[in-house]
Design a protein around this motif. Sequence first.
Motif, PDB file in Angstrom:
ATOM      1  N   THR A  97      33.944  22.689  21.122  1.00 25.89           N
ATOM      2  CA  THR A  97      34.212  22.901  22.534  1.00 25.89           C
ATOM      3  C   THR A  97      35.590  23.545  22.704  1.00 25.89           C
ATOM      4  O   THR A  97      36.410  23.517  21.798  1.00 25.89           O
ATOM      5  CB  THR A  97      34.200  21.582  23.320  1.00 25.89           C
ATOM      6  OG1 THR A  97      35.320  20.799  22.909  1.00 25.89           O
ATOM      7  CG2 THR A  97      32.922  20.801  23.083  1.00 25.89           C
ATOM      8  N   LEU A  98      35.815  24.085  23.901  1.00 28.34           N
ATOM      9  CA  LEU A  98      37.090  24.723  24.186  1.00 28.34           C
ATOM     10  C   LEU A  98      38.244  23.740  23.999  1.00 28.34           C
ATOM     11  O   LEU A  98      39.286  24.077  23.446  1.00 28.34           O
ATOM     12  CB  LEU A  98      37.100  25.265  25.623  1.00 28.34           C
ATOM     13  CG  LEU A  98      36.550  26.678  25.813  1.00 28.34           C
ATOM     14  CD1 LEU A  98      35.146  26.806  25.286  1.00 28.34           C
ATOM     15  CD2 LEU A  98      36.603  27.081  27.267  1.00 28.34           C
ATOM     16  N   GLY A 144      34.546  21.484  28.317  1.00 28.27           N
ATOM     17  CA  GLY A 144      33.629  20.749  27.456  1.00 28.27           C
ATOM     18  C   GLY A 144      32.532  21.598  26.849  1.00 28.27           C
ATOM     19  O   GLY A 144      31.696  21.109  26.088  1.00 28.27           O
ATOM     20  N   ALA A 145      32.515  22.884  27.187  1.00 29.84           N
ATOM     21  CA  ALA A 145      31.452  23.763  26.707  1.00 29.84           C
ATOM     22  C   ALA A 145      31.783  24.294  25.315  1.00 29.84           C
ATOM     23  O   ALA A 145      32.952  24.430  24.972  1.00 29.84           O
ATOM     24  CB  ALA A 145      31.276  24.927  27.682  1.00 29.84           C
ATOM     25  N   SER A 149      29.207  29.614  24.214  1.00 27.54           N
ATOM     26  CA  SER A 149      28.637  29.864  25.538  1.00 27.54           C
ATOM     27  C   SER A 149      29.510  30.789  26.389  1.00 27.54           C
ATOM     28  O   SER A 149      29.134  31.132  27.507  1.00 27.54           O
ATOM     29  CB  SER A 149      28.452  28.526  26.272  1.00 27.54           C
ATOM     30  OG  SER A 149      29.712  28.016  26.666  1.00 27.54           O
ATOM     31  N   LEU A 150      30.655  31.189  25.862  1.00 21.14           N
ATOM     32  CA  LEU A 150      31.569  32.007  26.667  1.00 21.14           C
ATOM     33  C   LEU A 150      31.192  33.481  26.656  1.00 21.14           C
ATOM     34  O   LEU A 150      30.649  33.987  25.678  1.00 21.14           O
ATOM     35  CB  LEU A 150      33.002  31.874  26.134  1.00 21.14           C
ATOM     36  CG  LEU A 150      33.670  30.505  26.220  1.00 21.14           C
ATOM     37  CD1 LEU A 150      35.096  30.607  25.720  1.00 21.14           C
ATOM     38  CD2 LEU A 150      33.635  29.965  27.634  1.00 21.14           C
ATOM     39  N   ALA A 151      31.517  34.153  27.747  1.00 19.15           N
ATOM     40  CA  ALA A 151      31.376  35.602  27.794  1.00 19.15           C
ATOM     41  C   ALA A 151      32.519  36.214  26.983  1.00 19.15           C
ATOM     42  O   ALA A 151      33.519  35.547  26.705  1.00 19.15           O
ATOM     43  CB  ALA A 151      31.435  36.095  29.230  1.00 19.15           C
ATOM     44  N   TYR A 152      32.369  37.490  26.623  1.00 22.58           N
ATOM     45  CA  TYR A 152      33.330  38.138  25.742  1.00 22.58           C
ATOM     46  C   TYR A 152      34.774  38.037  26.241  1.00 22.58           C
ATOM     47  O   TYR A 152      35.676  37.630  25.509  1.00 22.58           O
ATOM     48  CB  TYR A 152      32.931  39.598  25.546  1.00 22.58           C
ATOM     49  CG  TYR A 152      33.856  40.333  24.619  1.00 22.58           C
ATOM     50  CD1 TYR A 152      33.788  40.140  23.245  1.00 22.58           C
ATOM     51  CD2 TYR A 152      34.819  41.212  25.118  1.00 22.58           C
ATOM     52  CE1 TYR A 152      34.637  40.794  22.392  1.00 22.58           C
ATOM     53  CE2 TYR A 152      35.680  41.869  24.266  1.00 22.58           C
ATOM     54  CZ  TYR A 152      35.588  41.665  22.906  1.00 22.58           C
ATOM     55  OH  TYR A 152      36.444  42.310  22.072  1.00 22.58           O
ATOM     56  N   GLY A 153      34.976  38.375  27.512  1.00 23.39           N
ATOM     57  CA  GLY A 153      36.327  38.335  28.074  1.00 23.39           C
ATOM     58  C   GLY A 153      36.923  36.942  28.037  1.00 23.39           C
ATOM     59  O   GLY A 153      38.110  36.764  27.784  1.00 23.39           O
TER      60      GLY A 153
END
Lengths: 251, 289
Positions: A97-98, A144-145, A149-153
């Motif tokens: 997670t982040l 918590g992700a 799951s994140l977008a490129y930016g």
Amino acid sequence: MTGTPLLETRALTKEFRGFRAVSEVDLTVTRGTVHALVGPNGAGKTTLFNLLTGFLSPTSGTVLFDGQDITGRAPEQIAPLGIARSFQITSLFEAMTLREHLELALASPTGMGRQWWRSVARMATFKDRAMELLEQVGLADRAGAPASSLAYGQKRALELAIALALDPKLLLLDEPTAGMGIEDVDRTIALVKQLAEGRTVVFVDHNMHVVGSLADRVTVLQSGQVLAEGPYEQVRADERVITAYLGAAHE
Amino acid sequence: MSEFIQYTLQGLAAGGFYALSALGLAVIFGVLGVVNFSHGACYMLGAVIAAVLLAELQVGFWVALLVVPILMFGFGVLMERLLVRWLLALDPLYNFLLTFGLTLILVEAVKQRYGVSGLPYEVPAGLGGQVSVGSVNLSAYAIFACVFSVAVCLAVGLLLTRTRIGMIVRASTEAPERTRALGINVGRWVTPVFGFGIALAGLAGVLAAPTRAITAEMGSNFIIILFAVVVIGGLGSILGAVVAGLLVGLVEAYGIAYAPTYAQIVIFVLMALVVLVRPSGLFGREEVA
């Protein structure tokens, strides 16, 4: 302390089987400035970054950080001195997670690094700081992700937050805006400006808009050598630089 | 119905051995990038050492369950320090060949010393009987083996997700360079992680000892199935190793019960299907180009 060099290389050279990727580079980065490294592909910018952070050992020459000779030291020895880097290709821990990313980075320079059996849940102090950093780069709601799951930016923004978690004296950013759309580029510029406050930053970027907006000083590399160095306006007007860039563009 | 439950239990018990060993294989692959072909031989050594401890020193199962993994950890540490380490910088194939060679040596050495017929080992006292659940009689030892392996897998899972060392192992599994750039000495963890992986194979060997023929060759078939487990679960995936281990144990047990001729084939058909649908395995991540 401002005005003194934080990072210096002297005749830094890296050869790969006879090919000189970095050749006799003398680079001086002044404390508190933002310094851009530009140059066509294959100019040796990423190799130079790898030499500065210990991922490669130079063939000859020296690297001085804060007056200390750090030539040939391992990455895990260099990082705690206060040099943090981002990578050209986002290299995150996809499954983590982040918040975990930041906790990992926050714990490493402290004594906690030795207490490997300690439960992560106990690191409450890190938790708060992790959230602060995520807020700073605009990712607090995704704490918590998993990174996957994140977008490129957003991934690039997380990279910046991780680098900041180390609270570095020197921040090395390898193409922080590579592959971004205009909106993300502008957001990243604003972010880097904010992060550069009270720090020394060296970054590589191909986007001249980014270089012009951020850099106090620009070093142009070509074929592993320093072609020109100076303030952005001066370097931009330099005949040799124009030829190098147009030449490369017309190939 | 009662037969089906018995097969399921046998499958889960065998699956537990696979899961434990595959977990060791996954952790080693993750942190070192080494495919340890000798993992089956280490499983065999675990069982053989347990049998020898019993025969020559009258050391029983419960002590062996503790002592053998510790001995195998030491063996793993030596193996990493003396051999594997020197080839890490080269193509992974070199370490694969090294561990393949080591397997041949270990198997032949055990054959020389203890022969080819199986070493005797008994189900530990208290677990020899049957447990009746309703109308079904189940082997007490199979229940124990199954619960114990799953518990160890869970404990390892907690270690990996809840502690700092776990975070470091997971981080260096995915992006070793990035981890080093955070100031973490990945190299310091290499030897203990290798030893830990080998210890898990040894533990699986001890657990298998009372239910299997203990021979020098017992690891040869085991390693082949273990590779199928790892491919099904996803190479380097820790959760995948455990789930696929149990799954393959089940498939194998049902195969032996209902289609004995095809028991082995079924596992590899399963592997082929998984690879066709998800080339990176059930829990593996897609390779990013």
